[in-house]
Design a protein around this motif. Structure first.
Motif: not given
Length: 367
Positions: A280-291, A331-347
């Motif tokens: 499970w830690k590897m699954a989380l690491v993959m989320q991180l290394l994707f960017f 979930l509202p579409f516009i915030p959902l569409l741009f969630f990836e930017v937030y996710y990359a920065v916060i991660s």
């Protein structure tokens, strides 16, 4: 070589997100079962509060609306060394009904537990219920919450985790909520596959039997994520906790006000996640290394990289939207569409802040 590694990491993450969506869609489990009206067990709702005067009135008002036999439910609210009006609010509320108990939490001697665990120990000492329901003083449960959590419980489970939604108006708050949906969707998939990942302290049921079997919070290793440690200990004892996701098990929680508060929260959660099994830690690491991998591919081949990134965003959006809809939330579409930017920065900010040589600050205490 770098291109091949990047492509491998990106495709691995795409496969992971696709599998999560498939499992969530086709292996989703609803654990709620009917209970005859005269058969409701006695329950204790436990809430520690430390300087929560701003949010506590809404929390208590929500508790008043709970649909559960009054003679079978008690509310135990603890004042954990607050310096605001928390103590007065709890005392005034507790004095209105016989099944409301005020506890003045005493400081612990030494540092065997974090502050919240210490408070919960003292609340549990006076609890008379067969089942303990945990939520936070900044949360609002819905009227069916207690009944739904009890309906999802069976003795062999030991623990039931509910679902929480961040109260959100701004993009900043909505993105925090989406981050929460994404994380809990993984918890749900794991739970339905028979693997328990964590406890969730703001929406959780634990049987008295399961709690006592692990010796309570006092017997657990020190942790800033006491809910995670409790869930892990209960699992190790042979219980099989589940994650009940429905509109009726939903609780509302507040968003963090600013980036620093969010990073402090995520640093604490990351420390808890270090106790997860390696896969499970590897699954989380993959989320991180994707960017870094996808950014590298975009620079190498703009069209190909952008296409892969778009596929990931599409899969992720569908995963979160499907999961949220299980609680009648869209979930509202516009915030959902741009969630990836937030996710990359916060991660990545969380990783930097996690290794930053500073203590974890939580509820005006440092650990």
């Amino acid at each position: 070589m770098i291109s091949l590694i990047s492509i491998f990491l990106v495709f691995l993450l795409l496969i992971q997100d696709l599998l999560l969506w498939i499992l969530l869609k086709y292996h989703f489990q609803d654990y709620s079962k009917p209970i005859e009206e005269g058969s409701w067990p006695r329950i204790s709702v436990l809430i520690p509060a430390r300087n929560e005067a701003q949010y506590l009135p809404q929390c208590l008002k929500a508790l008043e609306k709970l649909r559960y036999p009054p003679e079978k439910i008690e509310f135990i609210i603890g004042n954990d060394e607050s310096t605001d009006q928390t103590e007065a609010i709890i005392k005034a509320w507790a004095g209105k009904e016989h099944n409301r108990v005020y506890v003045n939490v005493s400081p612990q001697k030494g540092n065997l537990m974090n502050g919240k665990a210490n408070a919960l120990v003292q609340l549990i000492q006076v609890a008379e219920g067969e089942l303990f329901l945990f939520t936070d003083a900044d949360c609002e449960v819905n009227p069916e919450w207690a009944r739904e959590m009890v309906r999802a419980f069976t003795p062999e489970k030991g623990m039931v985790i509910g679902i929480s939604r961040v109260k959100a108006k701004s993009f900043w708050e909505r993105w925090q909520g989406m981050d929460w949906w994404l994380t809990l969707s993984m918890v749900k998939v794991a739970s339905d596959l028979g693997q328990s990942l964590t406890g969730v302290g703001n929406n959780m049921l634990v049987s008295k039997e399961a709690y006592n079997s692990v010796g309570g919070f006092e017997a657990l290793p020190f942790s800033v994520t006491e809910d995670f440690e409790l869930g892990r200990a209960i699992w190790a004892k042979g219980y099989r906790p589940v994650h009940q996701v429905s509109l009726l098990s939903l609780a509302l929680t507040k968003a963090e006000n600013n980036v620093l508060d969010l990073l402090r929260q995520r640093k604490r959660w990351t420390q808890g996640a270090m106790g997860l099994p390696w896969f499970w830690k590897m699954a989380l690491v993959m989320q991180l290394l994707f960017f870094p991998a996808i950014i590298y591919l975009v620079f190498q081949n703009f069209t190909f990289g952008l296409l892969l990134w778009a596929i990931k965003i599409f899969l992720q959006m569908n995963l979160m939207q499907y999961y949220a809809q299980k609680t009648k939330t869209r979930l509202p579409f516009i915030p959902l569409l741009f969630f990836e930017v937030y996710y990359a920065v916060i991660s990545w900010s969380t990783i930097v802040y996690y290794f930053w040589p500073s203590k974890i600050k939580w509820k005006e205490r440092n650990y």
